[in-house]
Design a protein around this motif. Sequence first.
Motif, PDB file in Angstrom:
ATOM      1  N   ASN A  23       1.094  -1.357   0.036  1.00  0.00           N
ATOM      2  CA  ASN A  23       0.089   0.006   0.151  1.00  0.00           C
ATOM      3  C   ASN A  23       0.999   1.308   0.157  1.00  0.00           C
ATOM      4  OD1 ASN A  23      -2.272  -1.837   0.152  1.00  0.00           O
ATOM      5  ND2 ASN A  23      -2.229  -1.586   2.434  1.00  0.00           N
ATOM      6  N   LEU A  24       1.777   1.351  -0.825  1.00  0.00           N
ATOM      7  CA  LEU A  24       2.751   2.485  -1.029  1.00  0.00           C
ATOM      8  C   LEU A  24       1.819   3.687  -1.554  1.00  0.00           C
ATOM      9  CD1 LEU A  24       5.880   0.684  -2.688  1.00  0.00           C
ATOM     10  CD2 LEU A  24       5.512   1.188  -0.364  1.00  0.00           C
ATOM     11  N   GLY A  25       2.523   4.761  -1.073  1.00  0.00           N
ATOM     12  CA  GLY A  25       1.705   6.228  -1.515  1.00  0.00           C
ATOM     13  C   GLY A  25       1.885   6.496  -2.681  1.00  0.00           C
ATOM     14  N   PRO A  26       1.518   7.563  -3.218  1.00  0.00           N
ATOM     15  CA  PRO A  26       1.934   8.026  -4.654  1.00  0.00           C
ATOM     16  C   PRO A  26       3.349   8.341  -4.895  1.00  0.00           C
ATOM     17  CG  PRO A  26       0.660   9.866  -3.520  1.00  0.00           C
ATOM     18  CD  PRO A  26       0.492   8.614  -2.650  1.00  0.00           C
ATOM     19  N   GLN A  27       4.108   8.633  -3.850  1.00  0.00           N
ATOM     20  CA  GLN A  27       5.556   8.900  -3.918  1.00  0.00           C
ATOM     21  C   GLN A  27       6.303   7.621  -3.245  1.00  0.00           C
ATOM     22  OE1 GLN A  27       6.475  11.548  -5.547  1.00  0.00           O
ATOM     23  NE2 GLN A  27       4.078  12.352  -5.785  1.00  0.00           N
ATOM     24  N   GLY A  28       5.706   6.703  -3.249  1.00  0.00           N
ATOM     25  CA  GLY A  28       6.437   5.524  -2.411  1.00  0.00           C
ATOM     26  C   GLY A  28       7.373   4.854  -3.361  1.00  0.00           C
ATOM     27  N   PHE A  29       8.604   4.185  -2.665  1.00  0.00           N
ATOM     28  CA  PHE A  29       9.544   3.308  -3.316  1.00  0.00           C
ATOM     29  C   PHE A  29       9.499   2.029  -3.148  1.00  0.00           C
ATOM     30  CE2 PHE A  29      12.438   7.582  -3.283  1.00  0.00           C
ATOM     31  CZ  PHE A  29      12.058   8.099  -4.314  1.00  0.00           C
ATOM     32  N   PRO A  30       9.069   1.211  -4.405  1.00  0.00           N
ATOM     33  CA  PRO A  30       9.009  -0.308  -3.723  1.00  0.00           C
ATOM     34  C   PRO A  30      10.510  -0.862  -3.330  1.00  0.00           C
ATOM     35  CG  PRO A  30       9.123  -0.080  -6.003  1.00  0.00           C
ATOM     36  CD  PRO A  30       8.997   1.445  -5.504  1.00  0.00           C
ATOM     37  N   PRO A  31      10.602  -1.704  -2.619  1.00  0.00           N
ATOM     38  CA  PRO A  31      11.857  -2.318  -2.199  1.00  0.00           C
ATOM     39  C   PRO A  31      12.151  -3.601  -2.967  1.00  0.00           C
ATOM     40  CG  PRO A  31       9.976  -3.365  -0.685  1.00  0.00           C
ATOM     41  CD  PRO A  31       9.611  -2.368  -1.651  1.00  0.00           C
ATOM     42  N   HIS A  32      13.413  -3.906  -3.007  1.00  0.00           N
ATOM     43  CA  HIS A  32      13.722  -5.060  -3.730  1.00  0.00           C
ATOM     44  C   HIS A  32      13.522  -6.388  -2.753  1.00  0.00           C
ATOM     45  CE1 HIS A  32      15.974  -4.163  -7.286  1.00  0.00           C
ATOM     46  NE2 HIS A  32      16.569  -2.951  -6.860  1.00  0.00           N
ATOM     47  N   ALA A  33      13.352  -7.407  -3.190  1.00  0.00           N
ATOM     48  CA  ALA A  33      13.318  -8.606  -2.516  1.00  0.00           C
ATOM     49  C   ALA A  33      14.502  -8.902  -1.920  1.00  0.00           C
ATOM     50  CB  ALA A  33      12.943  -9.826  -3.498  1.00  0.00           C
ATOM     51  N   ALA A  87      -3.560   1.653  -6.165  1.00  0.00           N
ATOM     52  CA  ALA A  87      -4.226   2.735  -6.687  1.00  0.00           C
ATOM     53  C   ALA A  87      -3.554   4.047  -7.241  1.00  0.00           C
ATOM     54  CB  ALA A  87      -4.899   3.328  -5.279  1.00  0.00           C
ATOM     55  N   ASN A  88      -2.011   4.039  -7.143  1.00  0.00           N
ATOM     56  CA  ASN A  88      -1.429   5.068  -7.574  1.00  0.00           C
ATOM     57  C   ASN A  88      -0.295   4.823  -8.629  1.00  0.00           C
ATOM     58  OD1 ASN A  88      -2.243   7.209  -5.273  1.00  0.00           O
ATOM     59  ND2 ASN A  88      -1.475   5.323  -4.114  1.00  0.00           N
ATOM     60  N   GLN A  89       0.181   3.622  -8.274  1.00  0.00           N
ATOM     61  CA  GLN A  89       1.384   3.318  -9.146  1.00  0.00           C
ATOM     62  C   GLN A  89       1.405   1.950 -10.123  1.00  0.00           C
ATOM     63  OE1 GLN A  89       5.178   5.807  -7.904  1.00  0.00           O
ATOM     64  NE2 GLN A  89       4.498   4.260  -6.256  1.00  0.00           N
ATOM     65  N   ASP A  90       2.044   1.814 -11.000  1.00  0.00           N
ATOM     66  CA  ASP A  90       2.286   0.496 -11.789  1.00  0.00           C
ATOM     67  C   ASP A  90       3.647   0.193 -11.134  1.00  0.00           C
ATOM     68  OD1 ASP A  90      -0.120   0.455 -13.097  1.00  0.00           O
ATOM     69  OD2 ASP A  90       0.726   1.634 -14.745  1.00  0.00           O
ATOM     70  N   TYR A  91       3.913  -1.277 -10.973  1.00  0.00           N
ATOM     71  CA  TYR A  91       5.388  -1.700 -10.649  1.00  0.00           C
ATOM     72  C   TYR A  91       5.747  -2.686 -11.719  1.00  0.00           C
ATOM     73  CZ  TYR A  91       3.793   0.573  -6.596  1.00  0.00           C
ATOM     74  OH  TYR A  91       3.361   1.583  -5.355  1.00  0.00           O
ATOM     75  N   LEU A  92       6.919  -2.622 -12.249  1.00  0.00           N
ATOM     76  CA  LEU A  92       7.420  -3.724 -13.128  1.00  0.00           C
ATOM     77  C   LEU A  92       8.504  -4.309 -12.434  1.00  0.00           C
ATOM     78  CD1 LEU A  92       7.598  -5.160 -16.077  1.00  0.00           C
ATOM     79  CD2 LEU A  92       9.365  -3.211 -16.483  1.00  0.00           C
ATOM     80  N   VAL A  93       8.450  -5.539 -12.323  1.00  0.00           N
ATOM     81  CA  VAL A  93       9.570  -6.214 -11.860  1.00  0.00           C
ATOM     82  C   VAL A  93      10.298  -7.280 -12.840  1.00  0.00           C
ATOM     83  CG1 VAL A  93      10.125  -8.083  -9.883  1.00  0.00           C
ATOM     84  CG2 VAL A  93       8.624  -6.271  -9.312  1.00  0.00           C
ATOM     85  N   CYS A  94      11.658  -7.327 -12.956  1.00  0.00           N
ATOM     86  CA  CYS A  94      12.089  -7.989 -13.830  1.00  0.00           C
ATOM     87  C   CYS A  94      13.024  -8.987 -12.790  1.00  0.00           C
ATOM     88  CB  CYS A  94      12.853  -7.526 -15.070  1.00  0.00           C
ATOM     89  SG  CYS A  94      11.703  -7.010 -16.408  1.00  0.00           S
ATOM     90  N   ARG A  95      13.098 -10.329 -13.468  1.00  0.00           N
ATOM     91  CA  ARG A  95      14.046 -11.098 -12.435  1.00  0.00           C
ATOM     92  C   ARG A  95      14.933 -11.742 -13.596  1.00  0.00           C
ATOM     93  NH1 ARG A  95      12.250 -13.116  -7.537  1.00  0.00           N
ATOM     94  NH2 ARG A  95      11.657 -11.668  -6.381  1.00  0.00           N
ATOM     95  N   TYR A  96      16.236 -12.126 -13.305  1.00  0.00           N
ATOM     96  CA  TYR A  96      17.214 -12.751 -14.137  1.00  0.00           C
ATOM     97  C   TYR A  96      17.787 -13.800 -13.440  1.00  0.00           C
ATOM     98  CZ  TYR A  96      16.748  -7.740 -15.899  1.00  0.00           C
ATOM     99  OH  TYR A  96      16.101  -6.956 -16.511  1.00  0.00           O
ATOM    100  N   SER A  97      17.795 -14.977 -14.342  1.00  0.00           N
ATOM    101  CA  SER A  97      18.558 -16.176 -13.870  1.00  0.00           C
ATOM    102  C   SER A  97      19.436 -16.817 -14.922  1.00  0.00           C
ATOM    103  CB  SER A  97      17.468 -17.272 -13.755  1.00  0.00           C
ATOM    104  OG  SER A  97      18.081 -18.494 -13.151  1.00  0.00           O
TER     105      SER A  97
END
Length: 239
Positions: A87-97, A172-182
């Motif tokens: 539930n990050l806000g409009p200025q929130g930064f998503p963390p890495h796994a 509600a505020n942002q789209d998040y793209l996660v790319c993983r590499y193996s």
Amino acid sequence: MLMVKNTINRTSSMTIVIALLVTAAILTVQSPSMLQISYAQLDATQRQTILDIHNRERVAVGVQPLTWSDTVAASAQSWANHIVSLNLGPQGFPPHAPWDQRSGQGENLAWGTKGAFPVATFVEGWASERPNYVPGSPIEQTLGSPNRVYGHYTQMVWSTTTQIGCALGTDANQDYLVCRYSPSGNFLGQPAYPVSAAAVGEEETTLGMPPAVTGDETAQAPPADQAGTGEEFTEAPPP
């Protein structure tokens, strides 16, 4: 994560911000009534676009193209879903796994105002770091931050990476793209791909100044529309 604090590209009312996030962002919790969560997966066209951009960059430096992995994509989707649940806000930064939750996979993150950016914009943002990396040079802990960030790009073209899988999440505020590499890339002290000494010297002569940006770079207020990207290094090869 890549939040380019010193590079802001403003196009009309839309601003793209790239910045390097090295710590988890402070989370802003919204009321449940405000949440609009989506775990929709990438469609076939989006998957091909992501793969094509990666392989364009890899071919340009003489490394083998990646193949798409549904298994790797499922891991990426799981983390994208987790980011949405924060539930990050409009200025929130998503963390890495955390590394121990990624099964030896590398990770690039990108995010932006909901519905404002196609996936190609996020991935091209990573690819735009190419001029910042000197071919054959070892990966630094800073990944070139703050002025010559390259870590997203080097993961894209890491020579021993063979598979990619990506996923989208939307709140509600942002789209998040996660790319993983193996397997993962960006190992400290190792080059992204091998090159001859002559080629390294030739490339170094072309890297004088950071890439130019266009638009207003002096705005003081946070942008209403923004896209960010995230990256990280790997301290040691997985056991």
